[in-house]
Design an enzyme around this catalytic site. Sequence first.
Site, mmCIF file in Angstrom:
data_model
loop_
_atom_site.group_PDB
_atom_site.id
_atom_site.type_symbol
_atom_site.label_atom_id
_atom_site.label_comp_id
_atom_site.label_asym_id
_atom_site.label_seq_id
_atom_site.Cartn_x
_atom_site.Cartn_y
_atom_site.Cartn_z
ATOM 1 N N HIS A 1 -0.380 -4.003 5.438
ATOM 2 C CA HIS A 1 -1.184 -4.388 4.280
ATOM 3 C C HIS A 1 -0.318 -5.135 3.268
ATOM 4 O O HIS A 1 -0.279 -4.770 2.093
ATOM 5 C CB HIS A 1 -1.857 -3.185 3.613
ATOM 6 C CG HIS A 1 -2.851 -2.484 4.472
ATOM 7 N ND1 HIS A 1 -3.882 -1.732 3.949
ATOM 8 C CD2 HIS A 1 -2.987 -2.403 5.809
ATOM 9 C CE1 HIS A 1 -4.588 -1.214 4.947
ATOM 10 N NE2 HIS A 1 -4.052 -1.608 6.089
ATOM 11 N N ASN B 1 0.857 -1.182 0.000
ATOM 12 C CA ASN B 1 0.000 0.000 0.000
ATOM 13 C C ASN B 1 0.900 1.242 0.000
ATOM 14 O O ASN B 1 1.593 1.515 0.981
ATOM 15 C CB ASN B 1 -0.889 -0.068 1.255
ATOM 16 C CG ASN B 1 -1.895 1.052 1.334
ATOM 17 O OD1 ASN B 1 -1.527 2.223 1.342
ATOM 18 N ND2 ASN B 1 -3.160 0.697 1.395
ATOM 19 N N GLY C 1 -9.983 -10.543 7.491
ATOM 20 C CA GLY C 1 -9.734 -10.844 6.085
ATOM 21 C C GLY C 1 -9.935 -9.664 5.164
ATOM 22 O O GLY C 1 -9.633 -8.526 5.514
ATOM 23 N N LYS D 1 -11.199 -13.007 -0.539
ATOM 24 C CA LYS D 1 -11.352 -12.256 -1.789
ATOM 25 C C LYS D 1 -12.533 -12.806 -2.608
ATOM 26 O O LYS D 1 -13.282 -12.061 -3.221
ATOM 27 C CB LYS D 1 -10.048 -12.387 -2.581
ATOM 28 C CG LYS D 1 -9.941 -11.472 -3.754
ATOM 29 C CD LYS D 1 -8.589 -11.626 -4.405
ATOM 30 C CE LYS D 1 -8.433 -10.695 -5.577
ATOM 31 N NZ LYS D 1 -7.129 -10.848 -6.228
ATOM 32 N N GLN E 1 -14.398 -3.070 5.672
ATOM 33 C CA GLN E 1 -15.475 -2.061 5.667
ATOM 34 C C GLN E 1 -16.597 -2.438 4.698
ATOM 35 O O GLN E 1 -17.770 -2.110 4.948
ATOM 36 C CB GLN E 1 -14.930 -0.652 5.377
ATOM 37 C CG GLN E 1 -14.645 -0.318 3.936
ATOM 38 C CD GLN E 1 -13.410 -1.012 3.381
ATOM 39 O OE1 GLN E 1 -12.637 -1.596 4.120
ATOM 40 N NE2 GLN E 1 -13.209 -0.939 2.081
ATOM 41 N N HIS F 1 -3.888 -3.997 10.488
ATOM 42 C CA HIS F 1 -5.049 -4.523 9.757
ATOM 43 C C HIS F 1 -6.188 -3.495 9.710
ATOM 44 O O HIS F 1 -6.544 -2.927 10.752
ATOM 45 C CB HIS F 1 -5.526 -5.808 10.452
ATOM 46 C CG HIS F 1 -6.773 -6.362 9.872
ATOM 47 N ND1 HIS F 1 -6.860 -6.779 8.561
ATOM 48 C CD2 HIS F 1 -8.007 -6.561 10.408
ATOM 49 C CE1 HIS F 1 -8.087 -7.201 8.323
ATOM 50 N NE2 HIS F 1 -8.806 -7.080 9.428
ATOM 51 N N PHE G 1 2.011 -15.103 5.763
ATOM 52 C CA PHE G 1 3.274 -15.488 6.391
ATOM 53 C C PHE G 1 3.162 -16.952 6.834
ATOM 54 O O PHE G 1 2.230 -17.299 7.574
ATOM 55 C CB PHE G 1 3.570 -14.606 7.613
ATOM 56 C CG PHE G 1 3.909 -13.173 7.291
ATOM 57 C CD1 PHE G 1 3.832 -12.680 5.996
ATOM 58 C CD2 PHE G 1 4.324 -12.305 8.294
ATOM 59 C CE1 PHE G 1 4.146 -11.356 5.698
ATOM 60 C CE2 PHE G 1 4.648 -10.982 8.015
ATOM 61 C CZ PHE G 1 4.548 -10.508 6.716
ATOM 62 N N ASP H 1 -5.558 -12.680 10.337
ATOM 63 C CA ASP H 1 -6.060 -11.586 11.191
ATOM 64 C C ASP H 1 -6.619 -12.130 12.507
ATOM 65 O O ASP H 1 -7.743 -11.798 12.915
ATOM 66 C CB ASP H 1 -7.139 -10.777 10.434
ATOM 67 C CG ASP H 1 -6.634 -10.270 9.095
ATOM 68 O OD1 ASP H 1 -5.443 -9.933 9.008
ATOM 69 O OD2 ASP H 1 -7.418 -10.242 8.134
HETATM 70 O O1 0FX Z 1 -4.344 -2.893 1.459
HETATM 71 P P1 0FX Z 1 -5.814 -3.009 1.563
HETATM 72 O O2 0FX Z 1 -6.490 -1.876 2.195
HETATM 73 O O3 0FX Z 1 -6.208 -4.299 2.453
HETATM 74 C C1 0FX Z 1 -6.374 -5.623 1.960
HETATM 75 C C2 0FX Z 1 -7.245 -6.416 2.925
HETATM 76 O O4 0FX Z 1 -8.494 -5.776 3.112
HETATM 77 C C3 0FX Z 1 -6.562 -6.591 4.264
HETATM 78 O O5 0FX Z 1 -7.334 -7.411 5.096
HETATM 79 C C4 0FX Z 1 -5.209 -7.219 4.048
HETATM 80 N N1 0FX Z 1 -4.544 -7.354 5.323
HETATM 81 C C5 0FX Z 1 -4.402 -6.374 3.080
HETATM 82 C C6 0FX Z 1 -3.096 -7.018 2.767
HETATM 83 O O6 0FX Z 1 -5.111 -6.233 1.826
HETATM 84 O O7 0FX Z 1 -6.383 -3.348 0.135
HETATM 85 P P2 0FX Z 1 -6.342 -2.524 -1.225
HETATM 86 O O8 0FX Z 1 -5.370 -1.405 -1.141
HETATM 87 O O9 0FX Z 1 -6.206 -3.531 -2.318
HETATM 88 O O10 0FX Z 1 -7.805 -1.938 -1.311
HETATM 89 C C7 0FX Z 1 -8.208 -0.861 -0.517
HETATM 90 C C8 0FX Z 1 -9.708 -0.714 -0.641
HETATM 91 O O11 0FX Z 1 -10.022 -0.435 -2.005
HETATM 92 C C9 0FX Z 1 -10.504 -1.964 -0.282
HETATM 93 O O12 0FX Z 1 -10.793 -2.012 1.104
HETATM 94 C C10 0FX Z 1 -11.734 -1.819 -1.127
HETATM 95 C C11 0FX Z 1 -11.260 -1.011 -2.341
HETATM 96 N N2 0FX Z 1 -11.126 -1.852 -3.538
HETATM 97 C C12 0FX Z 1 -9.937 -2.423 -3.858
HETATM 98 C C13 0FX Z 1 -9.835 -3.219 -4.964
HETATM 99 C C14 0FX Z 1 -8.512 -3.900 -5.335
HETATM 100 C C15 0FX Z 1 -12.242 -2.044 -4.318
HETATM 101 O O13 0FX Z 1 -13.322 -1.505 -3.989
HETATM 102 N N3 0FX Z 1 -12.146 -2.833 -5.433
HETATM 103 C C16 0FX Z 1 -10.994 -3.434 -5.783
HETATM 104 O O14 0FX Z 1 -10.958 -4.153 -6.820
#
Ligand code: 0FX
Length: 246
Positions: A75, A13, A103, A188, A107, A94, A80, A129
Amino acid sequence: MLPASNVLVITDNVYLAQEFRKLVAQKSELSQVSFTYCCSPASQAAMEPFGITPVVVKTEWPRLVQEYSLVISAHCKQLFPADMVQQVRCINIHPGLNPYNRGWFPQVFSILNKLPLGATIHEIDAELDHGAIIVQQPVPVYAHDTSLTAYNRVQAAELTLLDRSLVDLVANTYATSQPKQEGNLNLKKDFNKLLHLDLKETLTMGQAIDRLRALTHGTYKNAYFLDENGRKIYVNLVLEQEPHAG
Ligand code: 0FX
């Protein structure tokens, strides 16, 4: 000042990686501690401009447990291995209030199932988690929230917790508590199952609004239905709260 140690931060991230570095730079207690930042191979292109290089945890963990005294997942999208978390202290930041909606994308699921939302920093064990909780902070979910606005609140809470606890995390001077229950876990594939809107499905208006706002997240193309030619029509919801009177 803390004694010299080597901390590995694995993150996929970009925003969190930058904010993490800023917090480290602000804390004089950490000036002797060496922080290395890595990402998952899938995030390499996004992370390279920030000097963050990929690591494959599944195969490289024997080296990681030798080289680092603490591994922080900010993130990180890789799991692991159980052997790794037994041999080096591993901590996870998390975006959810464990043990609720552990997971994927907490939100999204809190908007749908009304379970509490927040941010948690916890020790990593062999399950997702799931480990002992170090600090956590609930955040509210409002009727006018989309996934994005709720997520922004969660991310602010994660950074508040990190700011407060980072020195203790590195120094290993914190208390933990076990989650009171196993809670629930979303993967996912559970998120992906929500994306196709069946136009024949019967829902209350409240359920329909919740489904659409849970899948509205900035420019992501999440929810869709199929038109008469079988092409996807993407759907986002705009919500606006009436301003306060007076
Ligand atoms: O980095 P992250 O906020 O978190 C996710 C998991 O929710 C978390 O449990 C895990 N520990 C971590 C490694 O990965 O995810 P992100 O940056 O891919 O997405 C952020 C937000 O963006 C997500 O909460 C919902 C939104 N999103 C993301 C993607 C890829 C969408 O709405 N659609 C999508 O296709």
